[in-house]
Enzyme design. Structure first.
Site, PDB file in Angstrom:
ATOM      1  N   GLU A  35      52.352  43.315  51.117  1.00 26.46           N
ATOM      2  CA  GLU A  35      52.582  41.945  50.649  1.00 26.46           C
ATOM      3  C   GLU A  35      53.538  41.170  51.547  1.00 26.46           C
ATOM      4  O   GLU A  35      54.047  40.120  51.164  1.00 26.46           O
ATOM      5  CB  GLU A  35      53.063  41.975  49.198  1.00 26.46           C
ATOM      6  N   LYS A  42      46.592  38.113  36.515  1.00 28.46           N
ATOM      7  CA  LYS A  42      45.809  38.474  37.700  1.00 28.46           C
ATOM      8  C   LYS A  42      44.331  38.309  37.347  1.00 28.46           C
ATOM      9  O   LYS A  42      43.815  39.030  36.490  1.00 28.46           O
ATOM     10  CB  LYS A  42      46.088  39.921  38.114  1.00 28.46           C
TER      11      LYS A  42
END
Length: 433
Positions: A209, A343
């Site tokens: 990330e 999500k």
């Protein structure tokens, strides 16, 4: 009517070099929507299924040709001729056609890619930016806010090849007055953290990330390094910048012993002990948000943690709730956590995602819009955060274009909306208003 005339699925590559599903939805009048499904590394056991081929001769078994075939055949046949502006109907057609509880026939990756591409095509046909169209779908037209970023600047756990157990150490630039300023503060802290780590002899390679992934001595050392970086950047920790953590506790929970085993530190905790370990960290540092601070199945542990920390700390359920309204409803009834991570691909359609955000807000929970560790250049979550006025977004660090794409889209949206989309800062975080 925004009539669907063609649907195309293809296999593309995500930020980890693994295949994922991309879909195009074409409408009468030449309007096209394009979207790609993301993919997680640490996944909740109750997430909708991401369909992989399992053919070891292609992409080490991670190909998505079966999901792509579902897009090009069964799904395309079912939605061509339908009205793209009826998002709920399009999503329900795909869910019913799949016929399973977890979208395992076609794959959530197939259904989600079409769902998002459909919304983008419908928005284009109406001449609306995606965030504005999402606000309409959400029943809140014209109501926007710019989200406070949670920037993952030290990666551990399943997102990095190091000995740090806690998966994400994040900064929140709460002293900023705008999203653009928040991004600048995050960037300055990120670059100063690189200098701090280098000076201590640590590796400055980045994880999935975009955050640094050094082999630190402890989780507390990660927080100490961030504190030093914030100060070096000219900011005050607790005033200009606050901290957030994603423990991803399910990844180091031993179901046989019932203990949280932090191998990086050589320590293990009972459920209640782990809550008090986190409580001590919150006393030492301005940690205002903790995600998955217990194992996804340890609801008693979550209830205790909510009792101990929930008045002052945002407790976010990710693996706990998996963007699923049935599970979230049960959590709300039992007083578990006080926030949900959102999500798309945990549930597999835009309509179901919007339902989870609404349920959370109606119950007084916050909703944090999130990327996955496997991403593409698709920046739909930026529009989702603004269009639902969620108030918070988690989309990685200040490196890797798959992360930065989302920040850049937010900068563009803020420029377009001006004072119609206020930046709420710390007020957006549960327990901090």
């Amino acid at each position: 009517m925004a009539k669907i005339v063609k649907v195309i699925g293809r296999e593309i590559i995500d930020s980890r070099g693994n295949p994922t599903v991309e879909a195009e939805v074409h409408l009468e009048g030449g309007f096209v929507g394009l979207a790609a499904a993301p993919s997680g590394a640490s996944t909740g056991s109750r997430e909708a299924l991401e369909l992989r081929d399992g053919d070891k001769s292609r992409f080490l078994g991670k190909g998505v040709l079966k999901a792509v075939s579902a897009v090009n055949n069964e799904i395309a046949q079912a939605v061509v001729g339908k009205d793209a502006s009826n998002q709920a109907e399009i999503d329900q057609i795909m869910i019913d056609l799949d016929g399973t509880d977890n979208k395992s026939k076609f794959g959530a990756n197939a259904i989600l890619a079409v769902s998002l591409a459909n919304a983008k095509a419908a928005a284009a046909s109406k001449g609306l930016p995606l965030y504005a169209y999402i606000a309409e779908l959400n029943g809140t037209p014209g109501q926007y806010s710019m989200p406070l970023p949670m920037m993952n600047i030290i990666n551990g756990g399943e997102h990095a090849d190091n000995n740090v157990d806690i998966q994400e150490f994040m900064i929140q630039p709460v002293g900023a007055k705008t999203l653009r300023e928040a991004v600048r503060i995050g960037s300055e802290v990120f670059h100063n953290l690189a200098k701090v780590l280098k000076a201590k002899g640590y590796n400055t390679a980045v994880g999935d990330e975009g955050g640094f992934a050094p082999n630190l001595g402890s989780n507390a050392e990660a927080l100490a390094c961030i504190k030093e970086a914030v100060e070096k950047a000219g900011y005050t920790l607790g005033k200009d910048v606050t901290l957030a953590m994603d423990c991803a506790s399910s990844e180091f929970y031993n179901k046989e012993t019932g203990k949280y085993e932090m191998k990086g530190e050589g320590r293990s905790f009972t459920s209640q002990e782990f809550t008090h370990y986190l409580e001590e960290l919150c006393k030492q540092y301005p940690i205002v948000s903790i995600e998955d601070g217990q194992d996804e199945s340890d609801w008693d542990g979550f209830a205790y943690q909510t009792k101990v920390l929930g008045d002052n700390v945002q407790l976010v359920g990710d693996d706990l709730f998996v963007t699923n309204t049935k599970i979230l409803k049960e959590g709300i009834e039992k007083g578990i956590a006080n926030s949900i991570l959102i999500k798309f691909n945990q549930i597999g359609s835009l309509t179901e995602t919007l339902a989870a955000i609404k349920m959370a807000k109606d119950a007084g929970y916050t909703a944090v819009i999130s990327h996955r560790s496997g991403e593409t250049e698709d920046a739909t979550i930026a529009d989702l955060a603004v269009g639902t006025a969620a108030g918070q977004i988690k989309t990685g660090s200040m490196s890797r274009s798959d992360r930065v794409a989302k920040y850049n889209q937010l900068i563009r949206i803020e420029e377009a909306l001006g004072d119609k989309a206020p930046f709420l800062g710390l007020k957006a975080v549960k327990g901090q208003a």
